[in-house]
Design a protein around this motif. Sequence first.
Motif, PDB file in Angstrom:
ATOM      1  N   GLU A   1       0.839  -1.193   0.000  1.00 33.33           N
ATOM      2  CA  GLU A   1       0.000   0.000   0.000  1.00 33.33           C
ATOM      3  C   GLU A   1       0.877   1.247   0.000  1.00 33.33           C
ATOM      4  O   GLU A   1       2.010   1.246   0.497  1.00 33.33           O
ATOM      5  N   ILE A   2       0.344   2.333  -0.565  1.00 31.08           N
ATOM      6  CA  ILE A   2       1.097   3.584  -0.644  1.00 31.08           C
ATOM      7  C   ILE A   2       0.240   4.752  -0.154  1.00 31.08           C
ATOM      8  O   ILE A   2      -0.988   4.647  -0.072  1.00 31.08           O
ATOM      9  N   ASP A   3       0.912   5.843   0.189  1.00 32.51           N
ATOM     10  CA  ASP A   3       0.229   7.061   0.630  1.00 32.51           C
ATOM     11  C   ASP A   3       0.255   8.065  -0.517  1.00 32.51           C
ATOM     12  O   ASP A   3       1.272   8.701  -0.782  1.00 32.51           O
ATOM     13  N   TRP A   4      -0.860   8.202  -1.203  1.00 31.22           N
ATOM     14  CA  TRP A   4      -0.927   9.079  -2.370  1.00 31.22           C
ATOM     15  C   TRP A   4      -0.642  10.533  -2.016  1.00 31.22           C
ATOM     16  O   TRP A   4      -0.146  11.289  -2.855  1.00 31.22           O
ATOM     17  N   ARG A   5      -0.948  10.961  -0.796  1.00 31.55           N
ATOM     18  CA  ARG A   5      -0.752  12.369  -0.448  1.00 31.55           C
ATOM     19  C   ARG A   5       0.718  12.772  -0.555  1.00 31.55           C
ATOM     20  O   ARG A   5       1.037  13.932  -0.790  1.00 31.55           O
ATOM     21  N   ARG A   6       1.647  11.808  -0.410  1.00 29.32           N
ATOM     22  CA  ARG A   6       3.081  12.111  -0.405  1.00 29.32           C
ATOM     23  C   ARG A   6       3.736  11.903  -1.766  1.00 29.32           C
ATOM     24  O   ARG A   6       4.936  12.121  -1.914  1.00 29.32           O
ATOM     25  N   ILE A   7       2.968  11.495  -2.758  1.00 31.39           N
ATOM     26  CA  ILE A   7       3.543  11.169  -4.064  1.00 31.39           C
ATOM     27  C   ILE A   7       3.474  12.387  -4.992  1.00 31.39           C
ATOM     28  O   ILE A   7       2.382  12.894  -5.271  1.00 31.39           O
ATOM     29  N   PRO A   8       4.599  12.869  -5.515  1.00 27.99           N
ATOM     30  CA  PRO A   8       4.536  13.943  -6.510  1.00 27.99           C
ATOM     31  C   PRO A   8       3.835  13.455  -7.780  1.00 27.99           C
ATOM     32  O   PRO A   8       4.109  12.352  -8.260  1.00 27.99           O
ATOM     33  N   VAL A   9       2.935  14.269  -8.292  1.00 28.11           N
ATOM     34  CA  VAL A   9       2.261  13.970  -9.551  1.00 28.11           C
ATOM     35  C   VAL A   9       2.680  15.038 -10.560  1.00 28.11           C
ATOM     36  O   VAL A   9       2.437  16.233 -10.348  1.00 28.11           O
ATOM     37  N   CYS A  10       3.322  14.605 -11.636  1.00 26.83           N
ATOM     38  CA  CYS A  10       3.848  15.524 -12.642  1.00 26.83           C
ATOM     39  C   CYS A  10       2.849  15.638 -13.795  1.00 26.83           C
ATOM     40  O   CYS A  10       2.431  14.622 -14.360  1.00 26.83           O
ATOM     41  N   ILE A  11       2.491  16.871 -14.136  1.00 23.23           N
ATOM     42  CA  ILE A  11       1.435  17.142 -15.110  1.00 23.23           C
ATOM     43  C   ILE A  11       1.993  17.871 -16.328  1.00 23.23           C
ATOM     44  O   ILE A  11       2.768  18.816 -16.203  1.00 23.23           O
ATOM     45  N   GLU A  12       1.562  17.429 -17.487  1.00 26.20           N
ATOM     46  CA  GLU A  12       1.802  18.142 -18.745  1.00 26.20           C
ATOM     47  C   GLU A  12       0.526  18.012 -19.557  1.00 26.20           C
ATOM     48  O   GLU A  12      -0.168  16.992 -19.461  1.00 26.20           O
ATOM     49  N   ALA A  13       0.208  19.026 -20.348  1.00 23.06           N
ATOM     50  CA  ALA A  13      -1.071  18.970 -21.063  1.00 23.06           C
ATOM     51  C   ALA A  13      -0.997  19.707 -22.390  1.00 23.06           C
ATOM     52  O   ALA A  13      -0.163  20.603 -22.579  1.00 23.06           O
ATOM     53  N   SER A  14      -1.904  19.338 -23.288  1.00 27.98           N
ATOM     54  CA  SER A  14      -1.950  19.933 -24.617  1.00 27.98           C
ATOM     55  C   SER A  14      -2.785  21.202 -24.666  1.00 27.98           C
ATOM     56  O   SER A  14      -2.770  21.915 -25.674  1.00 27.98           O
ATOM     57  N   SER A  15      -3.530  21.489 -23.606  1.00 27.88           N
ATOM     58  CA  SER A  15      -4.400  22.665 -23.587  1.00 27.88           C
ATOM     59  C   SER A  15      -4.574  23.140 -22.156  1.00 27.88           C
ATOM     60  O   SER A  15      -4.316  22.403 -21.195  1.00 27.88           O
ATOM     61  N   GLN A  16      -5.043  24.361 -22.018  1.00 31.78           N
ATOM     62  CA  GLN A  16      -5.277  24.907 -20.681  1.00 31.78           C
ATOM     63  C   GLN A  16      -6.352  24.124 -19.956  1.00 31.78           C
ATOM     64  O   GLN A  16      -6.239  23.850 -18.757  1.00 31.78           O
ATOM     65  N   ASN A  17      -7.405  23.740 -20.677  1.00 38.32           N
ATOM     66  CA  ASN A  17      -8.479  22.976 -20.042  1.00 38.32           C
ATOM     67  C   ASN A  17      -7.976  21.628 -19.547  1.00 38.32           C
ATOM     68  O   ASN A  17      -8.290  21.212 -18.427  1.00 38.32           O
ATOM     69  N   ALA A  18      -7.189  20.935 -20.388  1.00 36.28           N
ATOM     70  CA  ALA A  18      -6.652  19.635 -19.973  1.00 36.28           C
ATOM     71  C   ALA A  18      -5.740  19.801 -18.768  1.00 36.28           C
ATOM     72  O   ALA A  18      -5.761  18.982 -17.841  1.00 36.28           O
TER      73      ALA A  18
END
Length: 268
Positions: free
Chosen positions: A122-139
């Motif tokens: 099991e893992i603690d999602w609150r401590r995991i960095p989530v890296c985001i990239e997107a093709s549009s502002q909405n995405a």
Amino acid sequence: MKVGIVGAGHVATHLVKGLTQAGIEVSVIYSRTKASAAALAPYAPAAITTDHPDFRAQAPADIYLLAVPDQALPQLLPHTLFPARAVVAHTSGTQALELLSSLPGVETGVFYPLQTFSKEKEIDWRRIPVCIEASSQNAQETLVHLGEKLSDQVVLMPGEARRHVHLAAVFACNFTNHLWGIAQEVLQKAQLPVNLLEPLVQETVQKAFQFPPFTVQTGPAQRRDENTIAAHLQLLAAEPQYQHLYQVLTQSIQARQPENGPVSGKQA
């Protein structure tokens, strides 16, 4: 907000669990085999499980996360069909955002959780960095919103930076885990308990985040203790692949240290 999960492996399993626990509905889970998708159903009671990659008519979602191995993505994409205006993001640390550009009628992105995943742990999602990239502002806004439901660390990160992060993670996690496996094997072959290493490993990890690791390097390679190095290589004579790895790492450590530089310690 409804999320569809494409995949049923380690990352997909933890995404399904984490999203459900965060109060986000997982509406559909896809895998190449219906049985693999169905295995995740207990973690997402509202989800439809399927082995058909046409998502337009079966429990449509707002976001689809492609949690499949990197090598499977190019083979999967030509067969997938998504509802118009959905946001489709892969979870890869190395694949380019542009890989998804062939998908018609959708917005695309990357939703890369910087963590090692095993179904059994099991893992603690609150401590995991989530890296985001997107093709549009909405995405981007959609994926950031989703990321913030899971994690306290959501980072906007372009593809080149993400690839560097993934490379660093391979050294810090995958290679390190392999070395710990070798260490345990050495002890087991000598009929010694593997938990002898636990305090040493914990101290090493803690120290690595308190100081620049190269400045607190210890051990026979750092000390240029040729007698100890030779003795270790002799112990590895029956394991030439480990012997070679020992030599390569020793040379790398010594290349980072001045010939008569300060000795940080004598332990290990």
